[in-house]
Scaffold this motif. Structure first.
Motif, mmCIF file in Angstrom:
data_model
loop_
_atom_site.group_PDB
_atom_site.id
_atom_site.type_symbol
_atom_site.label_atom_id
_atom_site.label_comp_id
_atom_site.label_asym_id
_atom_site.label_seq_id
_atom_site.Cartn_x
_atom_site.Cartn_y
_atom_site.Cartn_z
ATOM 1 N N PHE A 1 -7.124 -2.259 -6.112
ATOM 2 C CA PHE A 1 -6.562 0.057 -6.345
ATOM 3 C C PHE A 1 -5.875 0.273 -6.598
ATOM 4 C CE2 PHE A 1 -9.498 -1.110 -2.081
ATOM 5 C CZ PHE A 1 -10.124 0.463 -2.190
ATOM 6 N N GLU B 1 -11.898 8.780 -11.122
ATOM 7 C CA GLU B 1 -13.163 7.431 -10.304
ATOM 8 C C GLU B 1 -13.754 6.717 -10.672
ATOM 9 O OE1 GLU B 1 -12.083 8.430 -6.222
ATOM 10 O OE2 GLU B 1 -9.570 8.460 -6.918
ATOM 11 N N THR C 1 -6.608 4.410 1.119
ATOM 12 C CA THR C 1 -8.056 3.733 0.807
ATOM 13 C C THR C 1 -7.281 1.937 0.604
ATOM 14 O OG1 THR C 1 -9.465 5.419 -0.438
ATOM 15 C CG2 THR C 1 -10.590 3.241 -0.050
ATOM 16 N N ALA C 2 -6.456 2.075 0.139
ATOM 17 C CA ALA C 2 -6.136 0.563 0.080
ATOM 18 C C ALA C 2 -5.239 -0.047 1.234
ATOM 19 C CB ALA C 2 -4.940 0.820 -1.383
ATOM 20 N N SER D 1 0.891 -1.207 -0.135
ATOM 21 C CA SER D 1 -0.172 0.287 0.007
ATOM 22 C C SER D 1 0.575 1.372 -0.224
ATOM 23 C CB SER D 1 -0.825 -0.209 1.163
ATOM 24 O OG SER D 1 -1.928 -1.234 1.455
ATOM 25 N N THR E 1 -6.610 7.400 -2.507
ATOM 26 C CA THR E 1 -6.521 5.893 -3.091
ATOM 27 C C THR E 1 -5.610 4.620 -1.766
ATOM 28 O OG1 THR E 1 -7.562 6.728 -4.527
ATOM 29 C CG2 THR E 1 -6.788 4.932 -4.470
ATOM 30 N N THR F 1 -7.322 -6.819 -3.395
ATOM 31 C CA THR F 1 -7.937 -5.771 -3.416
ATOM 32 C C THR F 1 -6.244 -5.171 -3.493
ATOM 33 O OG1 THR F 1 -9.047 -6.316 -1.007
ATOM 34 C CG2 THR F 1 -8.417 -3.893 -1.512
ATOM 35 N N LYS G 1 -14.451 3.209 -6.241
ATOM 36 C CA LYS G 1 -14.066 3.391 -5.290
ATOM 37 C C LYS G 1 -15.205 2.986 -4.311
ATOM 38 C CE LYS G 1 -10.950 6.285 -2.912
ATOM 39 N NZ LYS G 1 -10.425 7.524 -2.909
ATOM 40 N N TYR H 1 -13.615 5.244 2.279
ATOM 41 C CA TYR H 1 -13.082 4.614 1.155
ATOM 42 C C TYR H 1 -13.182 5.726 -0.482
ATOM 43 C CZ TYR H 1 -12.780 -0.474 2.280
ATOM 44 O OH TYR H 1 -12.052 -1.707 3.774
#
Length: 482
Positions: free
Chosen positions: A343, A357, A243-244, A90, A240, A339, A299, A235
């Protein structure tokens, strides 16, 4: 010397915490530039890799420290390596994003590192007090990361929402823990298991209420329905890469903590907590699957996908068996890969300096960027549970565990929810391959492309060599449910 040797099992946590302090000082006393932030970020990734080696090289036996409040075993080692992998990837995904947004501060990787220390504490918690300490150390750092983009109203709003709802869930968890302590006189998981064996706690209404409140607090952390309300907004609003991070490492830590609490502290109340877990599982699968259908933001779609996946993971937990725990760990490992890859695709959805997005921006991607379209399609097919991809096996193991535990109706609901979920995943594939092409995306950074490709390859070729993950998850499950 004896004291130092007795602390050897907590060496990974010590190295992470001391490393975070050193990197903080390094960042403070160097010139505040994006390059400084990136160099601290890479040092953070290197530190995580070093700690992963320390965790992996530790012995296989179970060790308890600090009067049994902290435990190190094969289960905690499996989860810690998974957490480190998710956190490191991430961070790597975020370097380019943060530099472009001019917010690549050294504090971001340091705060992520401190959050990881909290996750380690959660995974190894063997006492209600150490559980809460780890949970709050992780959560406070996550609130800061959610609002990392101070020039963005959405980011600030997501951080505030997460903080307010997180404080509420922490209060519920503490209330539940205090009730459990009040009715049993102990906070130790081992002592709780002894006091409640042979169904001794089944008739204690106050204790059951305490367990419910404790599970409510933990359900918030894994974003299980009906405690999911923060997930889509956070999220979507958080940067981003953050969020990941949220979707990977903290989910593993919170799920591992839930497994530890229920199997180590409350094995004698299986029937009571199994009903709660079944409800959370069904509600999460159904809401996650149906709510994702009308989403226009990729997202938010991934947020509801995450909620649905939590529902599937809870099927394995509801089984209450060693095989159920093993299936949960396998699902978590595959879920993290899917996941992070998804992302990485979201981070590659950029035209010039603007992120786009919306799902519709992927229209005709196969004609403008075929490798990215193929990689994302593989990840979406895997999330949908289509064989022979890794996501199919993840769902198969948890459903099989439920059937073997006599929870066939739950497994049937899982299959039906999976069919609904397949619709919105396949809809995105249809948009990428059959719609008129939109404008071409700007080429993503090498790190983003590598993560995208590696995750797509892992979910595609998992079927070739599944035994490594199966064996590791099996030994971790045996350590938790002997």
């Amino acid at each position: 010397m004896n004291t130092l040797s007795s602390l050897a099992p907590v060496l990974p946590e010590i190295v992470l915490a001391v490393g975070a302090m050193v990197l903080l000082m390094l960042g403070v006393f160097r010139e505040d530039t994006a390059r400084n932030g990136t160099s601290v970020g890479w040092l953070t990734v290197l530190l995580m890799a070093t700690v992963a080696i320390l965790v992996g090289s530790a012995g296989a036996e179970r060790v308890e420290l600090f009067d049994g409040a902290f435990v190190v075993d094969a289960f905690s080692r499996f989860c810690k390596i998974l957490i480190l992998g998710a956190a490191a990837v991430s961070l790597i995904l975020g370097f380019g994003y943060f530099e472009r947004a001019r917010i690549m501060k050294f504090e971001i990787p340091v705060v992520a590192l401190l959050s990881t220390v909290g996750m380690f504490m959660m995974v190894s918690a063997n006492d209600l007090i150490s559980l809460y300490l780890g949970l709050e150390l992780m959560s406070l750092a996550l609130y800061v990361l959610a609002a990392a983009r101070r020039d963005s109203l959405r980011s600030s709003e997501s951080g505030l929402k997460y903080f307010v709802l997180g404080a509420l869930s922490s209060g519920m968890l503490l209330y539940g823990a205090s009730l459990i302590y009040g009715f049993t006189g102990t906070t130790s998981f081992t002592a709780l298991a002894t006091a409640l064996k042979d169904g001794a706690g089944a008739q204690n209404l106050g204790l059951i209420i305490g367990l419910v409140f404790l599970l409510v607090g933990l359900a918030f952390k894994i974003s299980a329905v009906p405690f999911h309300m923060w997930t889509p907004d956070v999220y979507e609003g958080a940067p981003t890469p953050v969020t990941a991070f949220f979707a990977g490492a903290p989910k593993v830590a919170a799920m591992a903590l839930l497994l530890r609490v229920l199997h180590d502290a409350f094995p004698g109340m299986l029937f009571q907590w199994q009903q709660i877990i079944v409800f959370l599982s069904v509600a999460s699968m159904l809401l996650g699957s149906f709510a994702a259908i009308g989403q226009t933001s990729i997202k938010r779609l991934l947020a509801f996908s995450s909620i649905a996946n939590v529902g599937f993971i809870l099927i394995g937990l509801a089984a209450g068996t060693e095989y159920g725990v093993s299936s949960v760990l396998i699902y978590l490992a595959i879920y993290v890969v899917m996941t992070l890859g998804s992302f990485a695709v979201v981070l590659a959805m950029r035209r010039k300096d603007e992120m786009d997005e919306t799902i519709q921006s992927l229209a005709g991607l196969s004609q403008t960027n075929l490798p990215m379209a193929v990689a994302f399609a593989a990840l979406l097919f895997s999330l949908a549970g289509i064989p022979p991809l890794a996501g199919f096996f993840a769902k198969f193991y948890v459903l099989d565990a439920a059937i073997k535990a006599g929870l066939t109706p739950l497994a049937i609901i899982g299959v039906l929810a999976s069919v609904v979920g397949a619709f919105y995943y396949l809809r995105v594939v249809k948009i990428m391959f059959f719609d008129e092409p939109a404008d071409k995306f700007t080429q993503a950074e090498p790190a983003v492309r590598w993560v995208m490709a590696a995750s797509a390859l892992l979910v595609t070729f998992y079927v070739v060599y599944p035994s490594a993950l199966l064996d590791a998850a099996g030994s971790a499950a045996r350590a938790l449910v002997p």
